[in-house]
Design a protein around this motif. Structure first.
Motif, PDB file in Angstrom:
ATOM      1  N   GLY A 258     -20.244   1.002  25.502  1.00 23.67           N
ATOM      2  CA  GLY A 258     -19.476   0.952  24.133  1.00 23.67           C
ATOM      3  C   GLY A 258     -18.502   1.906  24.373  1.00 23.67           C
ATOM      4  O   GLY A 258     -17.550   1.907  25.373  1.00 23.67           O
ATOM      5  N   GLY A 259     -18.328   2.626  23.118  1.00 19.17           N
ATOM      6  CA  GLY A 259     -17.146   3.556  23.113  1.00 19.17           C
ATOM      7  C   GLY A 259     -17.460   5.083  23.140  1.00 19.17           C
ATOM      8  O   GLY A 259     -16.909   5.958  22.606  1.00 19.17           O
ATOM      9  N   TRP A 260     -18.575   5.420  24.090  1.00 22.30           N
ATOM     10  CA  TRP A 260     -19.138   6.729  24.155  1.00 22.30           C
ATOM     11  C   TRP A 260     -18.608   7.606  25.206  1.00 22.30           C
ATOM     12  O   TRP A 260     -19.274   8.626  25.360  1.00 22.30           O
ATOM     13  CB  TRP A 260     -20.724   6.651  24.141  1.00 22.30           C
ATOM     14  CG  TRP A 260     -21.488   6.261  22.674  1.00 22.30           C
ATOM     15  CD1 TRP A 260     -21.757   4.970  22.296  1.00 22.30           C
ATOM     16  CD2 TRP A 260     -21.499   7.007  21.709  1.00 22.30           C
ATOM     17  NE1 TRP A 260     -22.099   5.113  21.180  1.00 22.30           N
ATOM     18  CE2 TRP A 260     -22.017   6.132  20.573  1.00 22.30           C
ATOM     19  CE3 TRP A 260     -21.045   8.275  21.173  1.00 22.30           C
ATOM     20  CZ2 TRP A 260     -22.150   6.426  19.333  1.00 22.30           C
ATOM     21  CZ3 TRP A 260     -21.305   8.612  19.963  1.00 22.30           C
ATOM     22  CH2 TRP A 260     -21.995   7.697  19.012  1.00 22.30           C
ATOM     23  N   ASP A 261     -17.696   7.169  25.998  1.00 18.76           N
ATOM     24  CA  ASP A 261     -17.249   8.005  27.062  1.00 18.76           C
ATOM     25  C   ASP A 261     -15.679   7.376  27.249  1.00 18.76           C
ATOM     26  O   ASP A 261     -15.645   6.175  27.335  1.00 18.76           O
ATOM     27  CB  ASP A 261     -17.848   7.794  28.319  1.00 18.76           C
ATOM     28  CG  ASP A 261     -17.515   8.841  29.418  1.00 18.76           C
ATOM     29  OD1 ASP A 261     -16.536   8.690  30.101  1.00 18.76           O
ATOM     30  OD2 ASP A 261     -18.076   9.933  29.577  1.00 18.76           O
ATOM     31  N   LEU A 262     -14.982   8.125  27.789  1.00 20.11           N
ATOM     32  CA  LEU A 262     -13.523   7.579  27.803  1.00 20.11           C
ATOM     33  C   LEU A 262     -13.347   6.870  29.137  1.00 20.11           C
ATOM     34  O   LEU A 262     -12.324   6.153  29.228  1.00 20.11           O
ATOM     35  CB  LEU A 262     -12.526   9.083  28.036  1.00 20.11           C
ATOM     36  CG  LEU A 262     -11.147   8.548  28.002  1.00 20.11           C
ATOM     37  CD1 LEU A 262     -10.549   8.138  27.001  1.00 20.11           C
ATOM     38  CD2 LEU A 262     -10.326  10.086  28.312  1.00 20.11           C
ATOM     39  N   GLY A 376     -23.200  -2.858  17.290  1.00 21.66           N
ATOM     40  CA  GLY A 376     -23.473  -2.842  18.776  1.00 21.66           C
ATOM     41  C   GLY A 376     -23.799  -1.533  19.257  1.00 21.66           C
ATOM     42  O   GLY A 376     -24.908  -0.934  18.635  1.00 21.66           O
ATOM     43  N   LEU A 377     -23.169  -0.997  20.166  1.00 22.26           N
ATOM     44  CA  LEU A 377     -23.333   0.377  20.637  1.00 22.26           C
ATOM     45  C   LEU A 377     -22.953   1.578  19.730  1.00 22.26           C
ATOM     46  O   LEU A 377     -23.187   2.730  20.036  1.00 22.26           O
ATOM     47  CB  LEU A 377     -23.258   0.606  21.960  1.00 22.26           C
ATOM     48  CG  LEU A 377     -23.929  -0.321  23.168  1.00 22.26           C
ATOM     49  CD1 LEU A 377     -23.384   0.247  24.408  1.00 22.26           C
ATOM     50  CD2 LEU A 377     -25.443   0.164  23.115  1.00 22.26           C
ATOM     51  N   ASP A 378     -21.927   1.178  18.848  1.00 23.53           N
ATOM     52  CA  ASP A 378     -21.481   2.432  17.809  1.00 23.53           C
ATOM     53  C   ASP A 378     -22.415   3.101  17.181  1.00 23.53           C
ATOM     54  O   ASP A 378     -22.249   4.428  16.897  1.00 23.53           O
ATOM     55  CB  ASP A 378     -20.680   1.870  16.897  1.00 23.53           C
ATOM     56  CG  ASP A 378     -19.243   1.196  17.519  1.00 23.53           C
ATOM     57  OD1 ASP A 378     -18.959   1.499  18.621  1.00 23.53           O
ATOM     58  OD2 ASP A 378     -18.498   0.485  16.885  1.00 23.53           O
ATOM     59  N   ASP A 379     -23.808   2.311  16.724  1.00 28.33           N
ATOM     60  CA  ASP A 379     -24.791   3.226  16.347  1.00 28.33           C
ATOM     61  C   ASP A 379     -26.188   3.360  17.071  1.00 28.33           C
ATOM     62  O   ASP A 379     -27.101   3.425  16.652  1.00 28.33           O
ATOM     63  CB  ASP A 379     -25.452   2.433  15.094  1.00 28.33           C
ATOM     64  CG  ASP A 379     -25.688   1.205  15.044  1.00 28.33           C
ATOM     65  OD1 ASP A 379     -25.574   0.748  16.290  1.00 28.33           O
ATOM     66  OD2 ASP A 379     -25.944   0.287  14.205  1.00 28.33           O
ATOM     67  N   ALA A 380     -25.409   3.648  18.467  1.00 24.60           N
ATOM     68  CA  ALA A 380     -26.685   3.760  19.519  1.00 24.60           C
ATOM     69  C   ALA A 380     -27.556   5.095  19.377  1.00 24.60           C
ATOM     70  O   ALA A 380     -28.678   5.190  19.818  1.00 24.60           O
ATOM     71  CB  ALA A 380     -26.028   3.733  20.928  1.00 24.60           C
ATOM     72  N   PRO A 381     -26.963   6.219  18.706  1.00 30.14           N
ATOM     73  CA  PRO A 381     -27.703   7.468  18.957  1.00 30.14           C
ATOM     74  C   PRO A 381     -28.824   7.446  18.149  1.00 30.14           C
ATOM     75  O   PRO A 381     -29.163   6.682  16.945  1.00 30.14           O
ATOM     76  CB  PRO A 381     -26.815   8.471  18.585  1.00 30.14           C
ATOM     77  CG  PRO A 381     -25.464   7.958  18.501  1.00 30.14           C
ATOM     78  CD  PRO A 381     -25.759   6.704  18.550  1.00 30.14           C
ATOM     79  N   PHE A 382     -29.835   8.133  18.624  1.00 27.56           N
ATOM     80  CA  PHE A 382     -31.185   8.433  17.885  1.00 27.56           C
ATOM     81  C   PHE A 382     -31.387   9.491  16.801  1.00 27.56           C
ATOM     82  O   PHE A 382     -30.636  10.670  17.148  1.00 27.56           O
ATOM     83  CB  PHE A 382     -32.448   8.726  18.991  1.00 27.56           C
ATOM     84  CG  PHE A 382     -32.994   7.542  19.801  1.00 27.56           C
ATOM     85  CD1 PHE A 382     -33.870   6.554  19.303  1.00 27.56           C
ATOM     86  CD2 PHE A 382     -31.995   7.124  20.846  1.00 27.56           C
ATOM     87  CE1 PHE A 382     -34.346   5.651  20.263  1.00 27.56           C
ATOM     88  CE2 PHE A 382     -32.503   6.058  21.654  1.00 27.56           C
ATOM     89  CZ  PHE A 382     -33.638   5.469  21.267  1.00 27.56           C
TER      90      PHE A 382
END
Length: 413
Positions: A258-262, A376-382
């Motif tokens: 997703g958008g979690w790394d450049l 999607g993966l925008d809310d991936a963190p636990f």
């Protein structure tokens, strides 16, 4: 985006379709050229990690593919990520698209935040010095003769860079340059995207130049982030977006991280580099890495990844739980600070690293805490107070809030 190297005929990839898809998705578009040649993964790839892991060195998964990758050490094609990086910024225009008056300063300013990004994310361990050409350098051929829109080959890219270097050579000293950045005038939209090569093979002022990035029209959309992404390749980092979308999710080139790394989605809300990649580049020390063992319970208190370069004593940057000789689970703390200030979800970001997987094929994959959600993966963190069970070993990872935005992580085999 893909880096470029001298192409073997069987490996040349025309990437116009990939570039178009990536643009539509808000990614850095893929550059042209051949992928690095295949190399066999070590036979130990499926072996189980030791039952007791103590030092961080035991979690340094070895590189199992050639070229850009997520293993240790980074490939020998990479520039050093610690110390001083000397960049030559060549501003180029064309007979058919001359630069407008006063636009040189605008072009420099548009990319300047990328230098700031690299220095901040490295915790000051990388110092980038940039020397810019004296105004616009006129290229020897019109912009339409350079086939960016037609599928840029390694040879075509090197010709473009070589022409820029030759045109600037009378007034520019390349003696101590590590990397060449060529940025085209905004008036030439057909110089479309921004490819990288770590295999330039051009000599100027007695200096054998090997690394270069060309900034096309996409720089006016992404600004300095495109410079920071492409510089990641010159330092050895892989692309984290997918060159081919998964069959079960066609069109989703960002299904891996997703958008979690450049190095993935450049327009993502969390463009900080992963803690794993900071460690690869020497921007994190071994004593900031907690290496969990499969035979014992391990705990850590993680600082937000954006603050890992100046974390307080006793605050770690990540937990690594090896699964095999080339694969591990990593946990880091993502909070809305630094370049993560725009994230909508915070907490423990869990992902797997597989050093036997190539750039663009998903060497890093984020574990989604809310699978099937609209985000999607925008809310991936636990979130703090939750847990996750690693499916192959049964290890339980629990997450609790700590003081000042820290996160307590416990791995129980």
């Amino acid at each position: 985006m893909k880096q470029q190297r001298a192409a073997r005929p069987s490996l040349a990839l025309p990437l116009a379709a990939v570039a178009a898809s990536a643009l539509a998705l808000g990614a850095v578009p893929a550059s042209a050229a051949a992928s690095p040649p295949p190399s066999a993964a070590p036979s130990a790839a499926s072996s189980v990690a030791p039952t007791a892991v103590h030092g961080a060195a035991d979690c340094r998964l070895p590189a199992a593919v050639g070229g850009l990758g997520s293993g240790f050490p980074v490939d020998d094609q990479a520039l050093p990520a610690v110390g001083t990086l000397k960049a030559a910024l060549l501003l180029v225009d064309f007979d058919d698209h001359p630069a407008s008056a006063g636009s040189a300063q605008e072009a420099q300013a548009n990319l300047a935040s990328g230098v700031e990004y690299l220095e901040r994310v490295s915790g000051g361990r990388l110092d980038v010095t940039t020397t810019t050409s004296d105004g616009w350098v006129r290229m020897p051929e019109p912009s339409t003769s350079y086939p960016f829109e037609r599928g840029l080959s390694y040879e075509g890219h090197v010709r473009y860079i070589g022409d820029a270097i030759a045109a600037a050579d009378d007034t520019f000293d390349f003696t101590d340059v590590d990397v060449v950045w060529v940025t085209a005038t905004k008036e030439a939209p057909n110089i479309t995207y921004s490819p990288t090569t770590n295999f330039l093979d051009v000599t100027a002022d007695g200096n054998h130049l090997t690394h270069a990035v060309t900034f096309g029209y996409d720089q006016w959309r992404w600004g300095g982030l495109v410079l920071a992404h492409e510089s990641g390749h010159t330092l050895g980092l892989p692309d984290l977006y997918l060159f081919e979308a998964p069959p079960e999710d066609p069109g989703n080139y960002h299904a891996a991280v997703g958008g979690w790394d450049l190095m993935g989605l450049i327009s993502g809300a969390g463009p900080e580099y992963f803690a794993w990649h900071r460690w690869q580049l020497g921007w994190l020390d071994d004593d900031q890495v907690v290496c969990a063992g499969q035979g014992r319970t391990t705990s850590a208190r993680l600082a937000p990844v954006a603050r890992s370069g100046d974390a307080s004593p006793g605050q770690d940057a990540m937990v690594v739980y090896p699964l095999s000789a080339t694969r591990a689970v990593v946990v880091e703390n993502r909070q809305p600070v630094g370049y993560d200030e725009g994230i909508g979800a915070r907490g423990a970001l869990v992902y797997t690293v597989d050093t036997s997987v190539r750039s663009g094929e998903g060497p890093v994959r984020v574990v989604d805490a809310t699978p099937g959600s609209a985000g999607g993966l925008d809310d991936a963190p636990f979130a703090a107070g939750s847990s996750w069970t690693e499916p192959t070993t049964g290890a339980v990872l629990t997450f609790r809030a700590g003081p000042a935005g820290t996160l307590r992580v416990t791995v129980t085999p």
